[in-house]
Design a protein around this motif. Structure first.
Motif, PDB file in Angstrom:
ATOM      1  N   LEU A  64       0.832  -1.203   0.000  1.00  0.00           N
ATOM      2  CA  LEU A  64       0.000   0.000   0.000  1.00  0.00           C
ATOM      3  C   LEU A  64       0.866   1.252   0.000  1.00  0.00           C
ATOM      4  N   LYS A  65       1.925   1.268   0.824  1.00  0.00           N
ATOM      5  CA  LYS A  65       2.830   2.424   0.848  1.00  0.00           C
ATOM      6  C   LYS A  65       3.462   2.632  -0.517  1.00  0.00           C
ATOM      7  N   LYS A  68       0.852   4.019  -2.838  1.00  0.00           N
ATOM      8  CA  LYS A  68       0.580   5.421  -2.528  1.00  0.00           C
ATOM      9  C   LYS A  68       1.699   6.320  -3.030  1.00  0.00           C
ATOM     10  N   SER A  69       2.939   5.884  -2.812  1.00  0.00           N
ATOM     11  CA  SER A  69       4.067   6.730  -3.212  1.00  0.00           C
ATOM     12  C   SER A  69       4.231   6.769  -4.733  1.00  0.00           C
ATOM     13  N   ALA A  71       1.723   6.388  -6.889  1.00  0.00           N
ATOM     14  CA  ALA A  71       0.496   6.838  -7.546  1.00  0.00           C
ATOM     15  C   ALA A  71       0.649   8.281  -7.981  1.00  0.00           C
ATOM     16  N   ILE A  86      -8.305   5.891  -5.279  1.00  0.00           N
ATOM     17  CA  ILE A  86      -7.606   5.888  -3.986  1.00  0.00           C
ATOM     18  C   ILE A  86      -8.529   5.319  -2.903  1.00  0.00           C
ATOM     19  N   HIS A  89      -8.767   1.524  -3.136  1.00  0.00           N
ATOM     20  CA  HIS A  89      -7.581   0.847  -2.580  1.00  0.00           C
ATOM     21  C   HIS A  89      -7.574   0.926  -1.053  1.00  0.00           C
ATOM     22  N   GLU A  90      -7.996   2.047  -0.505  1.00  0.00           N
ATOM     23  CA  GLU A  90      -8.065   2.192   0.951  1.00  0.00           C
ATOM     24  C   GLU A  90      -9.083   1.219   1.556  1.00  0.00           C
TER      25      GLU A  90
END
Length: 179
Positions: A64-65, A68-69, A71, A86, A89-90
């Motif tokens: 996930l990190k 996120k980074s 994306a 987003i 995915h969350e």
């Protein structure tokens, strides 16, 4: 009528006596040692599963990190679609995280000894083993004869347990019904 009730009472008493003989405690030490070994194996398996769950949770968090980074908002996509992606995915992360945390909690708070070992005497231990195999003994209300209810893969069966058959035959029959 009194003779029949007397005969039934004698049959019940003889069934109880024969069942009591089956529950002698001399062989229970080996059974208890085997159960303790099984408890140890279950605890090992639970610890292994717990560690696997933790590792999966860590891997999902890292993924996930990374997502996120990495994306980036595409130029041709409007802001609403990006936010929906987003949020999706969350949500997936939260659901997976909750599922893994629930499994981990259940594994950590399961008391193996209470599930496997009864706290009473040898007879209770044997009855507990029968129950864990899906076999329950009870007295028929109408005939006052001993019955066994056996839960097997193909349904629940009720069987009279009496002197017409040998103990070996009854044991094999109950085993066959439960497997």
């Amino acid at each position: 009528m009194d003779k029949q009730q007397s005969s039934i009472s004698k049959n019940i008493i003889s069934e109880i006596v024969s069942l009591k003989k089956k529950f002698e405690t001399s062989d229970n030490i080996e059974t208890i040692q085997e159960i303790q070994e099984n408890i140890r194996k279950i605890e090992e398996a639970m610890n292994k599963k717990s560690e696997q769950t933790r590792n999966e949770l860590r891997a999902l968090s890292r993924k996930l990190k990374t997502l996120k980074s990495s994306a980036k908002r595409p130029n041709d996509q409007n802001e609403r679609d990006f936010n929906d992606l987003i949020m999706k995915h969350e949500r997936e992360k939260r659901i997976t995280l909750e599922t893994l945390q629930n499994e981990l909690y259940q594994l950590e708070h399961t008391n193996v000894e209470e599930l496997v070992l009864p706290k009473q005497d040898a007879i209770s231990l044997q009855l507990h083993i029968y129950r864990s195999l899906g076999i329950q003994f009870f007295e028929d209300q109408d005939t006052h004869k001993l019955k066994a209810r056996v839960e097997g893969p193909d349904g629940v069966h009720t069987v009279f347990v009496d002197d017409r058959h040998s103990q070996h035959f009854i044991a094999n029959y109950l085993w066959e019904l439960s497997t």
